[in-house]
Design a protein around this motif. Structure first.
Motif, PDB file in Angstrom:
ATOM      1  N   TYR A   1       7.584 -15.235   3.428  1.00 16.64           N
ATOM      2  CA  TYR A   1       6.931 -16.028   4.606  1.00 16.64           C
ATOM      3  C   TYR A   1       5.202 -15.729   4.006  1.00 16.64           C
ATOM      4  CZ  TYR A   1      11.096 -16.633   7.054  1.00 16.64           C
ATOM      5  OH  TYR A   1      12.081 -17.053   7.525  1.00 16.64           O
ATOM      6  N   SER A   2       5.018 -15.187   2.973  1.00 15.47           N
ATOM      7  CA  SER A   2       3.397 -14.728   2.371  1.00 15.47           C
ATOM      8  C   SER A   2       2.779 -16.138   2.550  1.00 15.47           C
ATOM      9  CB  SER A   2       3.342 -14.361   0.991  1.00 15.47           C
ATOM     10  OG  SER A   2       4.000 -15.110   0.170  1.00 15.47           O
ATOM     11  N   ALA A   3       2.940 -17.253   2.039  1.00 19.64           N
ATOM     12  CA  ALA A   3       2.238 -18.423   2.171  1.00 19.64           C
ATOM     13  C   ALA A   3       1.980 -18.765   3.738  1.00 19.64           C
ATOM     14  CB  ALA A   3       3.036 -19.565   1.365  1.00 19.64           C
ATOM     15  N   SER A   4       2.923 -18.707   4.470  1.00 19.39           N
ATOM     16  CA  SER A   4       3.083 -19.269   5.866  1.00 19.39           C
ATOM     17  C   SER A   4       2.084 -18.420   6.707  1.00 19.39           C
ATOM     18  CB  SER A   4       4.522 -19.276   6.532  1.00 19.39           C
ATOM     19  OG  SER A   4       5.309 -20.183   5.710  1.00 19.39           O
ATOM     20  N   ILE A   5       2.115 -17.078   6.257  1.00 17.73           N
ATOM     21  CA  ILE A   5       1.277 -15.911   7.017  1.00 17.73           C
ATOM     22  C   ILE A   5      -0.050 -16.282   6.540  1.00 17.73           C
ATOM     23  CG2 ILE A   5       0.577 -13.434   6.992  1.00 17.73           C
ATOM     24  CD1 ILE A   5       3.832 -12.806   6.458  1.00 17.73           C
ATOM     25  N   LEU A   6      -0.395 -16.377   5.085  1.00 18.85           N
ATOM     26  CA  LEU A   6      -1.890 -16.819   5.086  1.00 18.85           C
ATOM     27  C   LEU A   6      -2.328 -18.088   5.583  1.00 18.85           C
ATOM     28  CD1 LEU A   6      -1.509 -15.912   1.199  1.00 18.85           C
ATOM     29  CD2 LEU A   6      -2.900 -14.759   2.821  1.00 18.85           C
TER      30      LEU A   6
ATOM     31  N   LEU B   1      -2.649 -18.418  -3.414  1.00 18.56           N
ATOM     32  CA  LEU B   1      -3.065 -16.952  -2.777  1.00 18.56           C
ATOM     33  C   LEU B   1      -1.732 -16.161  -2.826  1.00 18.56           C
ATOM     34  CD1 LEU B   1      -5.720 -17.586  -0.212  1.00 18.56           C
ATOM     35  CD2 LEU B   1      -6.165 -16.437  -2.285  1.00 18.56           C
ATOM     36  N   SER B   2      -0.874 -16.874  -2.103  1.00 17.88           N
ATOM     37  CA  SER B   2       0.737 -16.031  -2.143  1.00 17.88           C
ATOM     38  C   SER B   2       0.884 -15.530  -3.523  1.00 17.88           C
ATOM     39  CB  SER B   2       1.594 -16.963  -1.468  1.00 17.88           C
ATOM     40  OG  SER B   2       2.089 -18.031  -2.331  1.00 17.88           O
ATOM     41  N   ALA B   3       0.849 -16.259  -4.683  1.00 13.78           N
ATOM     42  CA  ALA B   3       1.123 -15.948  -6.017  1.00 13.78           C
ATOM     43  C   ALA B   3       0.458 -14.859  -6.531  1.00 13.78           C
ATOM     44  CB  ALA B   3       0.767 -17.041  -6.969  1.00 13.78           C
ATOM     45  N   GLY B   4      -1.131 -14.833  -5.889  1.00 12.71           N
ATOM     46  CA  GLY B   4      -1.836 -13.613  -6.309  1.00 12.71           C
ATOM     47  C   GLY B   4      -1.172 -11.993  -5.622  1.00 12.71           C
ATOM     48  N   VAL B   5      -0.787 -12.551  -4.393  1.00 13.66           N
ATOM     49  CA  VAL B   5      -0.323 -11.374  -3.738  1.00 13.66           C
ATOM     50  C   VAL B   5       0.813 -10.836  -4.484  1.00 13.66           C
ATOM     51  CG1 VAL B   5       0.854 -10.739  -1.437  1.00 13.66           C
ATOM     52  CG2 VAL B   5      -1.179 -11.823  -1.563  1.00 13.66           C
ATOM     53  N   ALA B   6       1.999 -11.868  -4.930  1.00 10.08           N
ATOM     54  CA  ALA B   6       3.151 -11.499  -5.680  1.00 10.08           C
ATOM     55  C   ALA B   6       2.809 -10.739  -6.826  1.00 10.08           C
ATOM     56  CB  ALA B   6       3.830 -12.685  -5.866  1.00 10.08           C
TER      57      ALA B   6
ATOM     58  N   GLY C   1       4.392   8.891   0.479  1.00  6.82           N
ATOM     59  CA  GLY C   1       2.989   8.149   0.364  1.00  6.82           C
ATOM     60  C   GLY C   1       3.184   6.807   0.523  1.00  6.82           C
ATOM     61  N   SER C   2       4.000   6.334  -0.283  1.00  6.31           N
ATOM     62  CA  SER C   2       4.050   4.788   0.102  1.00  6.31           C
ATOM     63  C   SER C   2       4.382   4.309   1.586  1.00  6.31           C
ATOM     64  CB  SER C   2       5.452   4.324  -0.705  1.00  6.31           C
ATOM     65  OG  SER C   2       5.475   2.844  -0.588  1.00  6.31           O
ATOM     66  N   LEU C   3       5.101   4.927   2.255  1.00  5.41           N
ATOM     67  CA  LEU C   3       5.430   4.551   3.715  1.00  5.41           C
ATOM     68  C   LEU C   3       4.150   4.645   4.429  1.00  5.41           C
ATOM     69  CD1 LEU C   3       8.813   5.963   4.357  1.00  5.41           C
ATOM     70  CD2 LEU C   3       8.118   3.684   4.429  1.00  5.41           C
ATOM     71  N   PHE C   4       3.412   5.887   4.250  1.00  6.16           N
ATOM     72  CA  PHE C   4       2.189   5.969   4.924  1.00  6.16           C
ATOM     73  C   PHE C   4       1.163   4.925   4.761  1.00  6.16           C
ATOM     74  CE2 PHE C   4      -2.244   7.630   5.115  1.00  6.16           C
ATOM     75  CZ  PHE C   4      -2.079   8.254   6.527  1.00  6.16           C
ATOM     76  N   GLY C   5       0.940   4.536   3.509  1.00  8.86           N
ATOM     77  CA  GLY C   5      -0.031   3.687   3.164  1.00  8.86           C
ATOM     78  C   GLY C   5       0.377   2.158   3.892  1.00  8.86           C
ATOM     79  N   ALA C   6       1.590   2.008   3.611  1.00 11.46           N
ATOM     80  CA  ALA C   6       2.209   0.623   4.169  1.00 11.46           C
ATOM     81  C   ALA C   6       1.958   0.435   5.587  1.00 11.46           C
ATOM     82  CB  ALA C   6       3.774   0.528   3.751  1.00 11.46           C
ATOM     83  N   CYS C   7       2.114   1.691   6.378  1.00 12.72           N
ATOM     84  CA  CYS C   7       1.956   1.639   7.641  1.00 12.72           C
ATOM     85  C   CYS C   7       0.534   1.342   8.112  1.00 12.72           C
ATOM     86  CB  CYS C   7       2.286   2.919   8.298  1.00 12.72           C
ATOM     87  SG  CYS C   7       4.267   3.236   8.584  1.00 12.72           S
ATOM     88  N   VAL C   8      -0.541   1.757   7.410  1.00 14.03           N
ATOM     89  CA  VAL C   8      -2.106   1.844   7.636  1.00 14.03           C
ATOM     90  C   VAL C   8      -2.410   0.408   7.454  1.00 14.03           C
ATOM     91  CG1 VAL C   8      -4.094   2.240   6.789  1.00 14.03           C
ATOM     92  CG2 VAL C   8      -2.642   4.101   7.069  1.00 14.03           C
ATOM     93  N   SER C   9      -1.890  -0.328   6.236  1.00 16.71           N
ATOM     94  CA  SER C   9      -2.439  -1.651   5.778  1.00 16.71           C
ATOM     95  C   SER C   9      -1.679  -2.630   6.743  1.00 16.71           C
ATOM     96  CB  SER C   9      -1.613  -2.040   4.459  1.00 16.71           C
ATOM     97  OG  SER C   9      -0.002  -1.701   4.335  1.00 16.71           O
TER      98      SER C   9
ATOM     99  N   ALA D   1      -5.575  -7.307   3.756  1.00 21.61           N
ATOM    100  CA  ALA D   1      -4.371  -6.284   4.162  1.00 21.61           C
ATOM    101  C   ALA D   1      -2.980  -6.402   3.310  1.00 21.61           C
ATOM    102  CB  ALA D   1      -4.051  -6.594   5.605  1.00 21.61           C
ATOM    103  N   LEU D   2      -2.680  -7.594   3.092  1.00 15.72           N
ATOM    104  CA  LEU D   2      -1.477  -7.979   2.220  1.00 15.72           C
ATOM    105  C   LEU D   2      -1.622  -7.293   0.948  1.00 15.72           C
ATOM    106  CD1 LEU D   2      -0.644 -11.720   3.113  1.00 15.72           C
ATOM    107  CD2 LEU D   2       0.721  -9.624   4.010  1.00 15.72           C
ATOM    108  N   VAL D   3      -2.718  -7.346   0.121  1.00 15.47           N
ATOM    109  CA  VAL D   3      -2.900  -6.837  -0.997  1.00 15.47           C
ATOM    110  C   VAL D   3      -2.740  -5.105  -0.883  1.00 15.47           C
ATOM    111  CG1 VAL D   3      -4.448  -6.223  -2.879  1.00 15.47           C
ATOM    112  CG2 VAL D   3      -4.123  -8.682  -2.239  1.00 15.47           C
TER     113      VAL D   3
END
Length: 597
Positions: free
Chosen positions: A292-297, A311-316, A341-349, A445-447
């Protein structure tokens, strides 16, 4: 120089690893990545295709979710039974079957004449995706040398993220074409055809060959995979000992393999670990973002479909590039530190993303000109309430003038006001979103989310799932863990739009019910966040949205209750509640004070 040790299923050092990457190994890894592309392309293309498909097929939010989730549902089912197929028919044949099925499903979607046929195509594609997602990592893990295994299993994830990026590019290119969504979905057949042709010439997994009693074939395959200098006879011996131990354990088991896994501590813990990692991956929201990245954007205020798709292509693309970071560090840092480390960063974003949407909601433009139709849309005094998923309204921006007008259910075109005419440069017709200058927060935030998630939790669950299971439990345990990923993927994807719709009303409704002291009738009014003028209370936007029955009464379909003299939107009890909030009688629909009846 002594190479890395080959470790058998019991954890013992079996042989020195003097293998090197051979041409066949390179082809194997490349085609295995193509298998990941099947999954990635389907995941990525649906995000853009679902925005433009509505120009040809009328879809409600329910059908939108159903079509997105159809692939996931069938993938879940077939990943669950895929363990039996890989055990009985081999890893290679299972991947071949998956690619053929995916080809058929892509063609069905490309030629779909309605939403029902489109759903059938999505279900067929899901069969291929489910079988491939379960068998490909297993095939790579069993065919690759231990010193390359972590990186090579990640190649499947690279294929997934690469497929998502390619799908985004193709969706952007075709977003302006007539019936472009058919090409978006139908082109998924290309990588599956490549996979079919390639795997026709690839060997079977050495471990499966040994388990089937074909030792000479297994040794020949290993020699082609490891190179002429590798001690493949010792590796075959180690695999044979592990397979014999597996057979011995199966003969000693008085119940089925699943019960044996649950009764064996190390097998049970390995299964729990794999399932937990797969659950964390999906509950972290990765595939919701990709589906749903395009819908979220677009929800963030990016009104143009083509811009949202690009923009969703850039995110991908960020997701794809960051997966390579995981390849660099997976064997250097280890699985656990990279995942944490990945989980912590994902939570912040995700917190940043949520705060960004709150800021956009708080600063959205109000209605300056009330429409003259006197319909339900005329009651909304802010963009948020006007463009809510529960309304059939759109927000018209005409220079400095803004208004809320009804829209056509099929075409979303305005049914009144200035936006009925062709739009000029200073005009905008917003449906399902509000224009905002803070849309960049959602993009950033998505990036950031994908930058943190992709190197760790995007790949680690698949690596661990391919490594931790004992040989005798590998087929079933891998299948169960993979199916748990698909099951949670299904739950998250099929509920996203409905959850957005529900939270629009039900989230703040909890505050209303808390302040009211509980339910007092079967259909209470709903507290709804809005940006209507005059409706701010203590820094929080509060409005009371009408239930369908009360809206009907307001429009003349029944007797009005005592309340607002302008629209009759409040009952006596609700009137008392609003008076306590604002100190004066206050209409939550019009955002103004009133004289109580």
């Amino acid at each position: 120089m002594t190479g890395a040790l080959v470790v058998d299923s019991k954890g013992g050092a079996a042989a020195a690893d003097d293998s090197r990457m051979t041409p066949l190994g390179i082809v194997l890894v490349t085609l295995s990545a193509v298998s990941g592309i099947l999954f990635g392309y389907d995941t990525g293309v649906v995000s853009g295709a679902m925005l433009v498909i509505k120009s040809s097929i009328v879809l409600t939010d329910f059908w939108h979710e159903l079509i997105v989730a159809g692939t996931i549902a069938s993938a879940w089912v077939f990943s669950l039974i895929g363990g039996y197929w890989t055990d009985r028919y081999g890893r290679r044949k299972t991947i071949l079957a998956a690619a053929m099925v995916f080809t058929v499903g892509s063609l069905v979607m490309g030629f779909a004449t309605g939403k029902e046929m489109l759903l059938v195509g999505r279900l067929i594609v899901g069969v291929g995706v489910g079988l491939a997602s379960m068998s490909t990592p297993m095939y790579i893990a069993e065919s690759s040398s231990p010193k390359y295994r972590g990186v090579l299993v990640l190649m499947y994830t690279v294929g997934v993220t690469g497929g998502q990026f390619v799908a985004g590019i193709i969706s952007g290119v075709l977003s302006g074409a007539d019936q472009g969504w058919r090409w978006m979905l139908g082109l998924g057949a290309l990588p599956s055809v490549v996979l079919v042709v390639g795997f026709l010439f690839l060997p079977e997994s050495p471990r499966w060959l040994v388990a089937s009693g074909r030792l000479d074939d297994a040794e020949a395959v290993l020699r082609r995979l490891r190179g002429p200098d590798a001690k493949v006879s010792e590796e075959v011996k180690a695999i044979k000992e592990a397979c014999d131990e597996q057979l011995k354990q199966k003969q000693q088991v008085q119940q089925n393999v699943l019960m044996q896994i649950l009764r064996t501590e190390h097998a049970r813990r390995a299964l729990f670990l794999s399932c937990a990692l797969q659950a964390y991956q999906q509950l972290g929201g990765i595939n919701t973002v990709m589906y749903y990245s395009a819908s979220i954007l677009k929800m963030s205020g990016i009104g143009d479909d083509s811009t949202a798709i690009w923009l969703s292509a850039g995110v991908a693309g960020v997701n794809c590039v960051c997966t390579f970071i995981g390849m660099v560090f997976v064997d250097r840092l280890g699985r656990r530190p990279l995942a944490l480390g990945s989980l912590f960063g994902a939570c912040v974003s995700l917190v940043i993303l949520g705060l960004g949407f709150l800021l956009m909601d708080h600063t959205a433009p109000p209605v300056t000109d009330v429409n003259t139709l006197g319909d339900a849309c005329a009651a909304f005094m802010g963009c948020s309430a006007c463009t809510s998923p529960r309304t059939m309204c759109g927000f018209c921006v005409n220079g400095n003038s803004t208004s809320c007008w009804p829209r056509d259910e099929d075409t979303n075109l305005a049914l009144g006001g200035a936006c009925m005419s062709p739009l000029t440069a200073d005009m905008e017709w917003a449906v399902g979103y509000c224009p905002s200058t803070y849309s960049w927060i959602a993009v950033a935030a998505l990036v950031l989310y994908l930058f943190c998630f992709a190197p760790g939790m995007g790949a680690i669950p698949w690596v661990v799932n391919a490594e931790v299971h004992s040989l005798w439990a590998r087929d079933l345990s891998t299948s169960i863990a993979t199916s748990s990923n698909w099951l949670l993927n299904l739950v998250v994807s099929i509920s996203f739009l409905s959850l957005i719709d529900a939270l629009t009303a039900a989230g703040p409704k909890s505050l209303f019910l808390l302040r009211r002291g509980g339910f007092h009738r079967s259909h209470p009014a709903v507290v709804h966040p809005a940006r209507d003028q005059g409706s701010l209370l203590g820094g929080h936007a509060v409005a009371l949205r009408e239930t369908p029955n009360r809206r009907q009464r307001k429009l003349g379909g029944g007797k009005q209750n005592s309340g607002c003299q302008d629209c009759g939107c409040l009952t006596g009890g609700e009137l008392q509640f609003i008076e306590r909030l604002y100190r004066v009688p206050h209409c939550p629909v019009r955002g103004t004070a009133f004289n109580a009846l």
